[in-house]
Design a protein around this motif. Structure first.
Motif, PDB file in Angstrom:
ATOM      1  N   ILE A 153       7.864 -13.690 -40.825  1.00  0.00           N
ATOM      2  CA  ILE A 153       6.981 -12.609 -40.379  1.00  0.00           C
ATOM      3  C   ILE A 153       6.913 -12.590 -38.849  1.00  0.00           C
ATOM      4  O   ILE A 153       6.938 -11.529 -38.213  1.00  0.00           O
ATOM      5  N   ASN A 154       6.848 -13.770 -38.236  1.00  0.00           N
ATOM      6  CA  ASN A 154       6.841 -13.846 -36.770  1.00  0.00           C
ATOM      7  C   ASN A 154       8.123 -13.270 -36.175  1.00  0.00           C
ATOM      8  O   ASN A 154       8.092 -12.584 -35.145  1.00  0.00           O
ATOM      9  N   ASP A 155       9.247 -13.578 -36.822  1.00  0.00           N
ATOM     10  CA  ASP A 155      10.527 -13.038 -36.339  1.00  0.00           C
ATOM     11  C   ASP A 155      10.548 -11.512 -36.414  1.00  0.00           C
ATOM     12  O   ASP A 155      11.068 -10.841 -35.513  1.00  0.00           O
ATOM     13  N   ILE A 156       9.994 -10.970 -37.499  1.00  0.00           N
ATOM     14  CA  ILE A 156       9.947  -9.508 -37.642  1.00  0.00           C
ATOM     15  C   ILE A 156       9.072  -8.901 -36.551  1.00  0.00           C
ATOM     16  O   ILE A 156       9.393  -7.867 -35.961  1.00  0.00           O
ATOM     17  N   GLU A 157       7.978  -9.568 -36.242  1.00  0.00           N
ATOM     18  CA  GLU A 157       7.092  -9.081 -35.182  1.00  0.00           C
ATOM     19  C   GLU A 157       7.775  -9.116 -33.818  1.00  0.00           C
ATOM     20  O   GLU A 157       7.457  -8.305 -32.937  1.00  0.00           O
ATOM     21  N   GLN A 158       8.687 -10.051 -33.620  1.00  0.00           N
ATOM     22  CA  GLN A 158       9.446 -10.083 -32.374  1.00  0.00           C
ATOM     23  C   GLN A 158      10.383  -8.872 -32.282  1.00  0.00           C
ATOM     24  O   GLN A 158      10.572  -8.295 -31.207  1.00  0.00           O
ATOM     25  N   ILE A 159      10.950  -8.479 -33.437  1.00  0.00           N
ATOM     26  CA  ILE A 159      11.864  -7.338 -33.463  1.00  0.00           C
ATOM     27  C   ILE A 159      11.094  -6.018 -33.354  1.00  0.00           C
ATOM     28  O   ILE A 159      11.539  -5.069 -32.712  1.00  0.00           O
ATOM     29  N   PHE A 160       9.909  -5.989 -34.000  1.00  0.00           N
ATOM     30  CA  PHE A 160       9.066  -4.785 -34.005  1.00  0.00           C
ATOM     31  C   PHE A 160       7.718  -5.143 -33.364  1.00  0.00           C
ATOM     32  O   PHE A 160       6.720  -5.351 -34.069  1.00  0.00           O
ATOM     33  N   PRO A 161       7.641  -5.229 -32.056  1.00  0.00           N
ATOM     34  CA  PRO A 161       6.419  -5.702 -31.384  1.00  0.00           C
ATOM     35  C   PRO A 161       5.205  -4.798 -31.596  1.00  0.00           C
ATOM     36  O   PRO A 161       4.064  -5.239 -31.421  1.00  0.00           O
ATOM     37  N   ASP A 162       5.416  -3.537 -31.970  1.00  0.00           N
ATOM     38  CA  ASP A 162       4.301  -2.622 -32.186  1.00  0.00           C
ATOM     39  C   ASP A 162       3.830  -2.600 -33.637  1.00  0.00           C
ATOM     40  O   ASP A 162       2.947  -1.805 -33.980  1.00  0.00           O
ATOM     41  N   ALA A 163       4.404  -3.448 -34.464  1.00  0.00           N
ATOM     42  CA  ALA A 163       4.065  -3.439 -35.894  1.00  0.00           C
ATOM     43  C   ALA A 163       2.710  -4.092 -36.147  1.00  0.00           C
ATOM     44  O   ALA A 163       2.232  -4.907 -35.350  1.00  0.00           O
ATOM     45  N   ILE A 164       2.123  -3.737 -37.269  1.00  0.00           N
ATOM     46  CA  ILE A 164       0.876  -4.353 -37.705  1.00  0.00           C
ATOM     47  C   ILE A 164       1.084  -4.927 -39.105  1.00  0.00           C
ATOM     48  O   ILE A 164       1.812  -4.355 -39.918  1.00  0.00           O
ATOM     49  N   ARG A 165       0.496  -6.071 -39.363  1.00  0.00           N
ATOM     50  CA  ARG A 165       0.596  -6.684 -40.682  1.00  0.00           C
ATOM     51  C   ARG A 165      -0.374  -6.023 -41.660  1.00  0.00           C
ATOM     52  O   ARG A 165      -1.479  -5.633 -41.283  1.00  0.00           O
TER      53      ARG A 165
END
Length: 402
Positions: free
Chosen positions: A255-267
């Motif tokens: 999940i952290n890796d995905i947030e690095q790719i999509f910095p504007d994303a929200i969980r």
């Protein structure tokens, strides 16, 4: 021994080991061998969903029957261990002469139903020795499998313990007959029944509805890192679209890796916390709907997410193979996936009717997205494909005696 070793480092391996501790005691305490027990075995979650229409139809028409479910994999057991229609859900004890004999004695099934695959020598032999009918439903076979090799005699013997095979396609029918197994019916794939049922009455997800608002949505299901890297090219290029990413693995590092790719994303978990902390969602609605990318950090929502989408991306095509395309197609979503799809007949079928595309690069992904983002014909074709293929459950049950 290998699994035990990895259990110190891998959570799934740890569950595989711990879930089988005192398994026979658990079974003995919960199951009455004098009941009319029907044993369903599933390798994992996907096979459970595949066999679920048959299970539920049996329970509906024979409510006196007791349903016993076993899983081989933690990813099936841990998610479905509280499934309401089952009278007992367990890990399958490892295959062996003693284990198989003890297990069959404890549950004393009137029949056993295995979905798609998993062929256990001692379990199959013990069922045959006790004259308990064994059925394989939604079976699928390929000529590369050991059953059809000149040195596969031992494995062919395992198949001879099966009372009847219900297979997905003509290739499987022909292959089984080529080794002298004529107890075969071409019934189709019960997954079509399952995804069609799900599309008729999907679980509503109010927070997802709030996130999507009126924007067009791409649902990215069962994604892996290679998929996510490609998908990162889309949000900036299509700012009026929203993207829901439901990764195959939801451990914190991924999940952290995905947030690095999509910095504007929200969980999703953060949306839920916000909703739980206020009496009404409306005060925060503006903030929530301003987000363009949502990461699903839980398991179990994906099949319901597709109802909110216009296009689906299915992950796994840059690894071992793509995941479930039919859940999306049932809702009329054209699908995009990576290059490794040749083992999946439905993927080839969807490509042939122009409602799916395989991609290998960002440019191909954008081209596919452009083609599908306003393609009503593809949407109709996807839905009709599922409707035309349903019916395997009734075919199977009409050939099983109770």
């Amino acid at each position: 021994m290998i699994i035990w070793f990895f259990s110190f480092f891998n959570s799934k391996a740890a569950l595989f080991i711990s879930g089988r501790k005192q398994i026979f005691k658990q079974i003995a305490e919960k199951i009455n061998p004098n009941d009319q027990n029907i044993w369903f075995h599933f390798a994992s979650l996907g096979e459970f969903e595949q066999g679920r229409p048959v299970l539920e139809k049996i329970k509906q028409s024979h409510p006196d029957k007791k349903i016993i479910i076993t899983f081989f994999s933690p990813s099936g057991y841990e998610i479905r261990k509280n499934y309401a229609l089952a009278d007992g859900i367990f890990y399958l004890p490892m295959d062996g002469r003693t284990n198989a004999k003890r297990f069959i004695e404890l549950i004393n099934p009137e029949m056993a139903i295995f979905t798609k695959y998993e062929f256990w020598y001692y379990y199959f032999k013990e069922l045959k020795n006790n004259n308990i009918p064994l059925y394989v439903i939604s079976g699928i076979f390929r000529k590369e499998q050991i059953f059809f090799k000149f040195y596969g005699n031992f494995y062919r013997k395992i198949l001879k313990n099966v009372r009847h095979f219900f297979v997905q396609n003509n290739e499987s029918l022909s292959l089984l007959k080529s080794i002298g197994l004529n107890n075969v019916t071409l019934s189709g794939d019960t997954r079509f029944d399952r995804v069609y049922q799900n599309s008729l009455s999907p679980k509503k997800l109010p927070l997802i509805e709030l996130f999507c608002e009126d924007a067009p949505v791409m649902v990215c299901g069962s994604t892996w890192p290679d998929d996510e890297k490609l998908l990162s090219a889309l949000p900036d290029k299509y700012p009026n679209w929203k993207f829901i990413i439901a990764p195959h693995e939801i451990d914190e590092s991924h999940i952290n890796d995905i947030e690095q790719i999509f910095p504007d994303a929200i969980r999703f978990s953060n949306l839920k916390i916000m909703a739980d902390n206020i009496n009404e969602i409306e005060p925060d609605a503006v903030y929530i709907t301003q987000n363009k990318i949502l990461i699903i950090d839980n398991i179990g929502m994906l099949s319901a997410l597709y109802q909110y989408g216009q296009i689906a991306y299915i992950g796994g095509g840059f690894g071992a193979g793509i995941h479930n395309t039919l859940e999306a197609a049932a809702f009329g979503l054209p699908v995009i996936f990576g290059p490794k799809f040749n083992k999946f007949q439905e993927a080839k079928d969807l490509i042939s009717i122009n409602t799916a595309k395989s991609i290998s690069s960002v440019n191909e992904l954008i081209e596919a997205f452009e083609d599908f983002k306003s393609n009503d014909k593809a949407s109709v074709a996807a839905k009709n494909y599922v409707i035309d293929k349903k019916g395997a459950t009734d075919s199977i049950l009409s050939n099983i005696s109770f």
